[in-house]
Structures are given as structure tokens and as C-alpha cells.
Write an enzyme that holds these catalytic residues in place. Structure first.
Site, PDB file in Angstrom:
ATOM      1  CB  CYS A 165      -2.824   8.646  -0.347  1.00 47.60           C
ATOM      2  SG  CYS A 165      -4.271   7.812   0.334  1.00 47.60           S
ATOM      3  CE  LYS A 201      -3.267   3.152   0.900  1.00 45.71           C
ATOM      4  NZ  LYS A 201      -4.111   3.621   0.234  1.00 45.71           N
TER       5      LYS A 201
END
Length: 422
Positions: free
Chosen positions: A258, A204
Site C-alpha cells: 500500500c 484509496k
């Protein structure tokens, strides 16, 4: 299945609604009484395409309610923020995750599944979360199943991507992976990829780090082009006609929870072996200052001191301002004495109309690629003191004929003109 979700933000709420619209009984937990009250009144608190309609469907089926405290469930999903710490490498602050795990421990029973969707540093599941649950008396992989299943969605298209994107199922043990996979099979149509928890964590992080590094290359090119008086956008356009080249587009910086956050988690976990990642972060973090410096040059002999900022969110067509470079640029310009007006049709706090924001302004600074900014109507620019636009997102397609449009490929021409007059 009964599911309790901890955290009802940009990931936790859509995830809760997804499970609720697929027949699961979902309790969504949030620390904010305002969020809980609004949801129980029937309204979502975030802007996301199609999500309100799905929420209405979940409520009509009686499958969702919001609460301030957890409830007994078969599966628990943790989707809370993981901000950066204020340390040397801006490492991962796990305090919200740890608090969420502590909050569900009194409700856990044999056979339960605990899933952490929050973005976390490598080895968090094995080194932090697993010991917490073992200290509570559970044997992971035998009477309690633990996994990291990171989200991989694009804001603005979350409802679709939660269903159709491939999903990593990172169990702490193989049995944990198997049990958790069965949960996601009820809602996800994309491939379910089996992995260890640590592999899922690092995968991720590297997905977003990959994008951050490539954006940094484009941003560095924009700086080089400005320095050498070469149109960087034209260079990118031509280079991308090579069959094996795909340069990204430059912009005013990188935001959101993110790309602007995750690379630090990797660098903090392995600082001696991540110089490229750290340099990319430095480049992208420097872009707001680069935009401010260019703006100051363009405003050298402007008729007024007013600058109008178009867009406060970190990306287009959403209402999320977390880590937004636009917010940083607005603050920097105001601190340096400019009269800054802001306009963003997606942000509730931006209360000015487009005409009010532009009146007597000497420059429109486009910092977000909202669809609304593709066409800037002449009504907005007619009362500007100097009708000029610096489009840092290369989004503006239509302007009145008397408006000067600049971008990262052409602004050096106007900057040099300003400097020559000093």
C-alpha cells in the site's frame, strides 16, 4: 448470493471468508495450486488474527471452496495484485487485473455485478476495465454493473475492519453504485459511501499517500537529528504535545503493498503536479541506505562481523514481507560483506532460534515492531560478542542491564564515537 472471488491473497481470502460467513456461496479462485490445495484441506495460508476460526466457520457451513478457474456467479470480486511497473514513475501494472477480467468474461450473464477491489491507478475502471466488458457485449449500468470498492484495512486486524470500517462504493454509473452497495450491505456495518469509480480510485490512493508523506517528514527529521546531534525522538514527543501537531514515528523505511506502492500510481498519473508525493517517496525509499550507513559506522571496531536482524516483515505481528525495508537492509548488509543472521517468529523461512541468531553477534538490528521484540531476554544477548541493540522501530522496552540500546534519537552519539576512533 453466489460470489466468485479472483485472487486469494491478503485481501481476497479474508473478503471471501467474510461473505461466506454471512450466508453467501463463495468460490475463491487462485492461480496457485498450492494455495487452492491447502485451503481445500482446511488451512489458510496467511497469518491473520482470527481468520482461521472464521474460515472453519465458513467451511462448516459449506459456503466456501477454492478452485483454479472461475465459476458462474451473481457477483465477481477481483482482488489480485497490482505491482509497480519498471518505468520512470513506477506506474501501475494492470496485467493481473486485465487477466482476471478476461478470465470471468466467459461466465458473465445479464444482471451480474463485477467489483474490482484491487488498488488501481486513477481512471482504470473507466479507461481499461469498462471497455473490456463493453467489447464482450455488455452495457455497463444496464445489463452489467461495474464498480471499484477499495479495501481499507489494517493487516493484523482485517477480519474486524472489513466489517466495521466505512466502505467506498465507486460505481461506473449511479445504477452500478446502487447494485454494488446492496452486495456490501449484507456484510459491512460501517458507512457505505457512494462515489464515482474515479473518485474511489483516487481516494484509496490518497489515503495511503497521506500516510507516506507524513512518514517521510518523520524520517527526514530522524536524518536531521542525526546530522545536528539532536534527539529526534524527543523532539517528536515534545512537538506532539502541541494540540494541533501529530508527527509520525521514523523507521527503517516503508513497505507493504500500500504505502510503498500506491503513491507512485498517483505520481505516474499526474507527474507534473505531484512533486511533494515524489519527494516523499524518495525520502522513504532512502531509509534502508540510511540504516545501513549508520550500521556500518557502529560496526567500525566491533569484535565480530556478525549482525543480527530482528524482523523481516514490513510491519509488526504479521507474516507479510512484501516491499519490506528489512529484507532490503538484510540484502544490502550481506552484499557489503557482513555476516547477517535473521530472526523473525512470524516468517517461516527464518529458521534460526533467537539464541542461534544472536550468538557471536556484535549488533542486533531491530527492523520490525513485533510484540515479541518488546522484551529481549538475556538468554538471547548473553552470548553476543558485543551486546548492543539498534532499535529502528522504538519497540524494545526491556533489555538486560549490560546491553547498550540505541535508537534514531541516540545513535548519533555512538556513531560519532566510532568515527572518532578511525
Amino acid at each position: 448470493m453466489k460470489i466468485t472471488t479472483i485472487g486469494l491473497g491478503y485481501i481476497g481470502l479474508p473478503t471471501s471468508i467474510l461473505f461466506a460467513t454471512h450466508g453467501h456461496q463463495v468460490v475463491g479462485v487462485d492461480v496457485s495450486p498450492t494455495v487452492v490445495e491447502k485451503l481445500n484441506q482446511g488451512f489458510i495460508h496467511i497469518e491473520e488474527e482470527g481468520l482461521q476460526a472464521l474460515y472453519n466457520e465458513a467451511l462448516a457451513a459449506g459456503n466456501f471452496k477454492a478452485e483454479l478457474v472461475p465459476a458462474p456467479a451473481d457477483a465477481y470480486i477481483v482482488a489480485v495484485p497490482t505491482p509497480n511497473k519498471e518505468d520512470r514513475y513506477q506506474s501501475c501494472d494492470l496485467s493481473y487485473v486485465e487477466s482476471a477480467i478476461q478470465s470471468i468474461i466467459p461466465y458473465l450473464a445479464v444482471g451480474n455485478i463485477v467489483i474490482v477491489e484491487s488498488t488501481i491507478a486513477p481512471r482504470t475502471m473507466e479507461d481499461v476495465v469498462q471497455p473490456m466488458l463493453e467489447q464482450a457485449g455488455f452495457t455497463i449500468g444496464e445489463d452489467l454493473y461495474l464498480a471499484h470498492c477499495p479495501e481499507r484495512v489494517l493487516p493484523g486486524n482485517i477480519a474486524y475492519e472489513l466489517v466495521h470500517n466505512p466502505r467506498i462504493i465507486g460505481g461506473v454509473t449511479p445504477n452500478c453504485t446502487e447494485q454494488t452497495k446492496a452486495v456490501y450491505q449484507t456484510v459491512v456495518q460501517g458507512e457505505l459511501i457512494e462515489a464515482s469509480a474515479s473518485e474511489a480510485e483516487l481516494s484509496k490512493l490518497m489515503e495511503n499517500t497521506y500516510r507516506d508523506v507524513n512518514i517521510a517528514l518523520a524520517n527526514e527529521l530522524a536524518k536531521i537529528g542525526t546530522d545536528l546531534h539532536i534527539n529526534a525522538l524527543k523532539v517528536i514527543e515534545m512537538a506532539n504535545r502541541h494540540p494541533r501537531v501529530n508527527l509520525h514515528s521514523p523507521g527503517p523505511g516503508v513497505g507493504g503493498h500500500c504505502l510503498a506502492v500506491d503513491p507512485y500510481f498517483v505520481a505516474a498519473a499526474s507527474p507534473d503536479f505531484s512533486p511533494l508525493i515524489q519527494t516523499a517517496r524518495e525520502i522513504n525509499s532512502s531509509m534502508p541506505a540510511f540504516v545501513v550507513d549508520a550500521t556500518k559506522q557502529l560496526m567500525q571496531e566491533a569484535p565480530t562481523n556478525k549482525i543480527t536482524i530482528f524482523g523481516l516483515t514490513y510491519k509488526g505481528n504479521i507474516d507479510d514481507t512484501r516491499e519490506s525495508p528489512a529484507m532490503e537492509i538484510a540484502e544490502m548488509l550481506a552484499f557489503q560483506g557482513f555476516d547477517v543472521a535473521t530472526y523473525d517468529p512470524h516468517v517461516v523461512s527464518a529458521t534460526l532460534t533467537i539464541e542461534e541468531a544472536c550468538q557471536d553477534s556484535s549488533l542486533i538490528l531491530v527492523l520490525t515492531d513485533h510484540f515479541e521484540f518488546q522484551i529481549i531476554d538475556s538468554k538471547a544477548t548473553a552470548k553476543m560478542a558485543a551486546p548492543r541493540v539498534l532499535d529502528t522501530k522504538n519497540v524494545v522496552k526491556t533489555l538486560a542491564s549490560d546491553v547498550t540500546r540505541m535508537d534514531f534519537g541516540s545513535m548519533y552519539t555512538y556513531m560519532q564515537t566510532a568515527l572518532a576512533k578511525q
